[in-house]
Design a protein around this motif. Sequence first.
Motif, short mmCIF file in Angstrom:
data_model
loop_
_atom_site.label_atom_id
_atom_site.label_comp_id
_atom_site.label_asym_id
_atom_site.label_seq_id
_atom_site.Cartn_x
_atom_site.Cartn_y
_atom_site.Cartn_z
N VAL A 87 -75.96 12.20 -17.72
CA VAL A 87 -74.61 12.73 -17.47
C VAL A 87 -73.84 12.68 -18.78
CG1 VAL A 87 -72.53 12.48 -16.03
CG2 VAL A 87 -74.67 11.43 -15.26
N THR A 88 -72.96 13.65 -18.99
CA THR A 88 -71.99 13.52 -20.08
C THR A 88 -70.61 13.77 -19.49
OG1 THR A 88 -73.55 14.19 -21.78
CG2 THR A 88 -71.25 14.43 -22.32
N THR A 89 -69.67 12.89 -19.82
CA THR A 89 -68.30 13.10 -19.35
C THR A 89 -67.42 13.46 -20.54
OG1 THR A 89 -66.51 12.22 -17.98
CG2 THR A 89 -67.54 10.64 -19.49
N VAL B 262 -68.21 19.26 -28.96
CA VAL B 262 -69.34 19.92 -28.29
C VAL B 262 -70.69 19.42 -28.83
CG1 VAL B 262 -70.48 22.18 -28.07
CG2 VAL B 262 -68.03 21.98 -27.65
N THR B 263 -70.74 19.10 -30.11
CA THR B 263 -72.01 18.63 -30.68
C THR B 263 -72.45 17.31 -30.02
OG1 THR B 263 -71.39 19.71 -32.73
CG2 THR B 263 -73.20 18.16 -32.88
N HIS B 264 -71.48 16.47 -29.66
CA HIS B 264 -71.84 15.26 -28.91
C HIS B 264 -72.54 15.62 -27.59
CE1 HIS B 264 -68.81 12.10 -30.70
NE2 HIS B 264 -70.01 11.97 -31.24
N VAL B 265 -72.05 16.67 -26.93
CA VAL B 265 -72.64 17.07 -25.63
C VAL B 265 -74.07 17.55 -25.87
CG1 VAL B 265 -72.39 18.53 -23.58
CG2 VAL B 265 -70.34 17.71 -24.79
N ARG B 266 -74.24 18.39 -26.89
CA ARG B 266 -75.59 18.90 -27.21
C ARG B 266 -76.53 17.73 -27.52
NH1 ARG B 266 -76.61 21.23 -33.08
NH2 ARG B 266 -76.52 19.00 -33.42
N ILE C 258 -77.52 6.11 -27.25
CA ILE C 258 -78.06 6.86 -26.11
C ILE C 258 -79.59 6.85 -26.17
CG2 ILE C 258 -78.18 9.13 -24.96
CD1 ILE C 258 -75.44 7.96 -24.71
N ARG C 259 -80.11 7.10 -27.36
CA ARG C 259 -81.59 7.15 -27.50
C ARG C 259 -82.20 5.77 -27.19
NH1 ARG C 259 -80.00 10.41 -31.98
NH2 ARG C 259 -80.18 8.66 -33.42
N GLU C 260 -81.54 4.71 -27.66
CA GLU C 260 -82.08 3.36 -27.43
C GLU C 260 -82.04 2.98 -25.94
OE1 GLU C 260 -79.63 1.12 -30.10
OE2 GLU C 260 -80.71 1.84 -31.87
N ILE C 261 -80.96 3.36 -25.27
CA ILE C 261 -80.87 3.05 -23.82
C ILE C 261 -81.92 3.88 -23.07
CG2 ILE C 261 -79.42 3.06 -21.77
CD1 ILE C 261 -76.98 2.73 -23.59
N ARG C 262 -82.06 5.17 -23.45
CA ARG C 262 -83.05 6.02 -22.78
C ARG C 262 -84.43 5.37 -22.85
NH1 ARG C 262 -82.13 8.98 -19.13
NH2 ARG C 262 -83.46 7.37 -18.35
N ALA D 144 -77.50 15.65 -24.51
CA ALA D 144 -78.51 16.34 -23.70
C ALA D 144 -79.90 16.20 -24.34
CB ALA D 144 -78.14 17.81 -23.54
N LEU D 145 -79.96 16.37 -25.66
CA LEU D 145 -81.25 16.28 -26.35
C LEU D 145 -81.81 14.85 -26.32
CD1 LEU D 145 -80.49 18.58 -29.43
CD2 LEU D 145 -82.08 19.04 -27.56
#
Length: 217
Positions: free
Chosen positions: A181-183, A168-172, A144-148, A175-176
């Motif tokens: 979007v998170t599904t 839930v930690t994946h969602v947090r 996620i960080r690399e794509i961002r 977001a960070l």
Amino acid sequence: MKLFLDSADPKEIASMAATGLVDGVTTNPSLAAKAGMPMFEFLRAICDVVPGSVSAEVTATEADQMIAEGNKLAKIAPNITVKVPLTWDGLKACKALAGDGHKVNVTLCFSPVQALLAAKAGATFISPFIGRLDDAGQDGMALIREIRQTYDNYGFKTEILAASIRHVTHVRDAALAGADVTTMPVGIFKQLAYHPLTDKGLAAFLEDWKKTGQKIL
Ligand code: G3P
């Protein structure tokens, strides 16, 4: 960050959509197989209760067929997003469908260069699979960080849709990391509101309030 449900159950989706906090829904052929009803019926039922993006995945593997399937799926409702896999045929189909004005979600992304190709093909969403990378002993959130960073470096508007969420930690962390979007499955969506100290604190507030004998209404 938008919150989507990744679910095969229109009833569950309807009940969560009633909170007003469901921004969209993602489905895939495995979820459609679990739905226990024909796929078109299943997708229509979801589009009836969720006004945001509802991803419906093609099952063909060749670009021309993917495009034909995508056009048919898009007719279900105006909020359908056509989902295609990250293959060369999928990218060709993405380019054509996006060129015709459809929203496209490119799925099964496991590397930043795949995500770069999807953005260049005009994808509305790119779906990196976090949990499956973690399962394979890799760092899903790093993707996620690399794509961002890749998208921000070049101003790509494709939205990063963190998928294959396991907790839930994946969602947090998504977001960070700047996912758009998170599904997630309904169970994880519900857990987002939960904290044991919230329950404990509320029980104490209500106990103290009861002692006063007052009522607000
Ligand atoms: O929508 C696709 C994705 O979220 C799948 O998740 O749990 O099958 O890896 P999972």
